[in-house]
Design a protein around this motif. Structure first.
Motif, PDB file in Angstrom:
ATOM      1  N   SER A  79      73.473 -89.237  23.280  1.00  0.00           N
ATOM      2  CA  SER A  79      72.642 -88.144  22.786  1.00  0.00           C
ATOM      3  C   SER A  79      71.218 -88.349  23.274  1.00  0.00           C
ATOM      4  O   SER A  79      70.841 -89.432  23.726  1.00  0.00           O
ATOM      5  CB  SER A  79      72.702 -88.081  21.264  1.00  0.00           C
ATOM      6  N   LEU A  80      70.420 -87.281  23.190  1.00  0.00           N
ATOM      7  CA  LEU A  80      69.028 -87.321  23.640  1.00  0.00           C
ATOM      8  C   LEU A  80      68.097 -87.278  22.446  1.00  0.00           C
ATOM      9  O   LEU A  80      68.315 -86.512  21.503  1.00  0.00           O
ATOM     10  CB  LEU A  80      68.712 -86.119  24.528  1.00  0.00           C
ATOM     11  N   LEU A  81      67.059 -88.068  22.499  1.00  0.00           N
ATOM     12  CA  LEU A  81      65.958 -87.987  21.550  1.00  0.00           C
ATOM     13  C   LEU A  81      64.760 -87.580  22.390  1.00  0.00           C
ATOM     14  O   LEU A  81      64.379 -88.292  23.324  1.00  0.00           O
ATOM     15  CB  LEU A  81      65.733 -89.333  20.871  1.00  0.00           C
ATOM     16  N   ILE A  82      64.193 -86.411  22.100  1.00  0.00           N
ATOM     17  CA  ILE A  82      63.163 -85.824  22.950  1.00  0.00           C
ATOM     18  C   ILE A  82      61.875 -85.632  22.163  1.00  0.00           C
ATOM     19  O   ILE A  82      61.890 -85.035  21.082  1.00  0.00           O
ATOM     20  CB  ILE A  82      63.636 -84.470  23.518  1.00  0.00           C
ATOM     21  N   GLY A  83      60.794 -86.125  22.717  1.00  0.00           N
ATOM     22  CA  GLY A  83      59.469 -85.894  22.157  1.00  0.00           C
ATOM     23  C   GLY A  83      58.686 -85.012  23.098  1.00  0.00           C
ATOM     24  O   GLY A  83      58.574 -85.312  24.286  1.00  0.00           O
ATOM     25  N   VAL A 114      71.053 -78.714  19.466  1.00  0.00           N
ATOM     26  CA  VAL A 114      69.654 -79.120  19.402  1.00  0.00           C
ATOM     27  C   VAL A 114      69.193 -79.065  17.951  1.00  0.00           C
ATOM     28  O   VAL A 114      69.301 -78.033  17.300  1.00  0.00           O
ATOM     29  CB  VAL A 114      68.752 -78.210  20.261  1.00  0.00           C
ATOM     30  N   ASN A 115      68.675 -80.193  17.453  1.00  0.00           N
ATOM     31  CA  ASN A 115      68.141 -80.255  16.092  1.00  0.00           C
ATOM     32  C   ASN A 115      66.685 -80.694  16.141  1.00  0.00           C
ATOM     33  O   ASN A 115      66.355 -81.668  16.807  1.00  0.00           O
ATOM     34  CB  ASN A 115      68.924 -81.268  15.239  1.00  0.00           C
ATOM     35  N   PHE A 116      65.831 -79.986  15.408  1.00  0.00           N
ATOM     36  CA  PHE A 116      64.430 -80.368  15.296  1.00  0.00           C
ATOM     37  C   PHE A 116      64.309 -81.394  14.183  1.00  0.00           C
ATOM     38  O   PHE A 116      64.739 -81.163  13.062  1.00  0.00           O
ATOM     39  CB  PHE A 116      63.559 -79.150  14.984  1.00  0.00           C
ATOM     40  N   LEU A 117      63.731 -82.536  14.503  1.00  0.00           N
ATOM     41  CA  LEU A 117      63.568 -83.599  13.518  1.00  0.00           C
ATOM     42  C   LEU A 117      62.170 -83.623  12.925  1.00  0.00           C
ATOM     43  O   LEU A 117      61.989 -83.971  11.759  1.00  0.00           O
ATOM     44  CB  LEU A 117      63.866 -84.960  14.164  1.00  0.00           C
ATOM     45  N   LEU A 118      61.173 -83.254  13.740  1.00  0.00           N
ATOM     46  CA  LEU A 118      59.782 -83.370  13.318  1.00  0.00           C
ATOM     47  C   LEU A 118      58.923 -82.450  14.167  1.00  0.00           C
ATOM     48  O   LEU A 118      59.135 -82.350  15.373  1.00  0.00           O
ATOM     49  CB  LEU A 118      59.318 -84.825  13.512  1.00  0.00           C
ATOM     50  N   GLY A 119      57.977 -81.773  13.552  1.00  0.00           N
ATOM     51  CA  GLY A 119      57.026 -80.962  14.303  1.00  0.00           C
ATOM     52  C   GLY A 119      57.441 -79.520  14.452  1.00  0.00           C
ATOM     53  O   GLY A 119      58.242 -78.994  13.687  1.00  0.00           O
ATOM     54  N   SER A 120      56.892 -78.894  15.484  1.00  0.00           N
ATOM     55  CA  SER A 120      57.064 -77.464  15.726  1.00  0.00           C
ATOM     56  C   SER A 120      58.514 -77.112  16.065  1.00  0.00           C
ATOM     57  O   SER A 120      59.156 -77.780  16.857  1.00  0.00           O
ATOM     58  CB  SER A 120      56.164 -77.045  16.887  1.00  0.00           C
ATOM     59  N   HIS A 121      59.001 -76.038  15.467  1.00  0.00           N
ATOM     60  CA  HIS A 121      60.343 -75.529  15.757  1.00  0.00           C
ATOM     61  C   HIS A 121      60.258 -74.435  16.822  1.00  0.00           C
ATOM     62  O   HIS A 121      60.873 -73.389  16.715  1.00  0.00           O
ATOM     63  CB  HIS A 121      60.995 -74.977  14.487  1.00  0.00           C
ATOM     64  N   SER A 122      59.488 -74.689  17.853  1.00  0.00           N
ATOM     65  CA  SER A 122      59.233 -73.715  18.900  1.00  0.00           C
ATOM     66  C   SER A 122      60.482 -73.442  19.738  1.00  0.00           C
ATOM     67  O   SER A 122      61.138 -74.371  20.202  1.00  0.00           O
ATOM     68  CB  SER A 122      58.120 -74.235  19.805  1.00  0.00           C
ATOM     69  N   PRO A 123      60.782 -72.163  19.976  1.00  0.00           N
ATOM     70  CA  PRO A 123      61.874 -71.837  20.899  1.00  0.00           C
ATOM     71  C   PRO A 123      61.618 -72.388  22.302  1.00  0.00           C
ATOM     72  O   PRO A 123      62.559 -72.701  23.021  1.00  0.00           O
ATOM     73  CB  PRO A 123      61.899 -70.314  20.909  1.00  0.00           C
ATOM     74  N   LEU A 124      60.348 -72.505  22.681  1.00  0.00           N
ATOM     75  CA  LEU A 124      60.032 -73.107  23.980  1.00  0.00           C
ATOM     76  C   LEU A 124      60.495 -74.551  24.035  1.00  0.00           C
ATOM     77  O   LEU A 124      61.051 -74.999  25.037  1.00  0.00           O
ATOM     78  CB  LEU A 124      58.530 -73.049  24.250  1.00  0.00           C
ATOM     79  N   LEU A 164      60.268 -88.568  26.655  1.00  0.00           N
ATOM     80  CA  LEU A 164      58.966 -88.202  26.097  1.00  0.00           C
ATOM     81  C   LEU A 164      58.179 -87.466  27.167  1.00  0.00           C
ATOM     82  O   LEU A 164      58.040 -87.956  28.291  1.00  0.00           O
ATOM     83  CB  LEU A 164      58.186 -89.433  25.650  1.00  0.00           C
ATOM     84  N   VAL A 165      57.667 -86.292  26.812  1.00  0.00           N
ATOM     85  CA  VAL A 165      56.836 -85.503  27.712  1.00  0.00           C
ATOM     86  C   VAL A 165      55.570 -85.171  26.947  1.00  0.00           C
ATOM     87  O   VAL A 165      55.627 -84.537  25.892  1.00  0.00           O
ATOM     88  CB  VAL A 165      57.539 -84.201  28.157  1.00  0.00           C
ATOM     89  N   THR A 166      54.411 -85.613  27.464  1.00  0.00           N
ATOM     90  CA  THR A 166      53.181 -85.404  26.719  1.00  0.00           C
ATOM     91  C   THR A 166      52.010 -85.022  27.605  1.00  0.00           C
ATOM     92  O   THR A 166      51.884 -85.500  28.723  1.00  0.00           O
ATOM     93  CB  THR A 166      52.818 -86.636  25.868  1.00  0.00           C
ATOM     94  N   ILE A 171      53.603 -88.384  20.746  1.00  0.00           N
ATOM     95  CA  ILE A 171      55.029 -88.044  20.809  1.00  0.00           C
ATOM     96  C   ILE A 171      55.245 -86.560  20.558  1.00  0.00           C
ATOM     97  O   ILE A 171      56.079 -85.934  21.175  1.00  0.00           O
ATOM     98  CB  ILE A 171      55.849 -88.897  19.824  1.00  0.00           C
ATOM     99  N   GLY A 172      54.501 -85.969  19.656  1.00  0.00           N
ATOM    100  CA  GLY A 172      54.613 -84.538  19.396  1.00  0.00           C
ATOM    101  C   GLY A 172      55.832 -84.195  18.573  1.00  0.00           C
ATOM    102  O   GLY A 172      56.242 -84.938  17.686  1.00  0.00           O
TER     103      GLY A 172
END
Length: 145
Positions: free
Chosen positions: A100-104, A68-78, A35-37, A42-43
């Protein structure tokens, strides 16, 4: 009786470009949560499947790209870039890491001032090299792999 911890957690915080930034990394048996906020939220939530790496004959690591799969929120390339970088850090420091990684990610990113009506999302946000490098260092400090 021996007790084995089910999870390991590390965290780091610092001011980056005048903004309080926190990183929390927790290692579970089957996943690593990163998690990086900068908002205390969570973002956007991303899931990264780690690909195994192999040693080549020249003693360098060879790997296929991570999924890499987006689960929730912005689909930002960044955000995809951050997720890919985190998986690269982990796999380079531990080539046998299979979780696997779960990243917020909830980062304050600067929007570009585009006056042309370009709808390409790749051009929507500015890349902040300082933020990227500092977050990378913080994730490395929170090693649980």
């Amino acid at each position: 009786m021996t007790t084995t911890a089910f999870l390991q957690t590390r965290q780091s915080a610092r001011i980056i470009n005048g903004v309080h930034t926190e990183v929390l990394v927790t290692g579970f048996r089957d996943k690593i949560l990163v998690l990086v906020t900068q908002y205390g939220k969570i973002g956007s939530l991303l899931h990264v499947t780690m690909q195994s790496q192999t040693m080549t004959t020249s003693d360098t690591l060879s790997s296929s790209s991570n999924n890499v799969n987006f689960l929730l929120g912005s689909h930002s390339p960044l955000y995809q870039l951050y997720a890919t970088n985190f998986s690269t850090i982990i796999s380079s420091e531990n080539p046998n890491e299979g979780r696997s990684l779960l990243i917020g990610l909830a980062l304050k990113v600067n929007k570009k001032n585009n006056n042309n009506n370009n709808d390409n999302i790749d051009d929507e946000f500015e890349f902040d090299k300082e933020l990227f490098e500092q977050v990378e260092l913080m994730v490395k400090e929170c090693k649980v792999w």
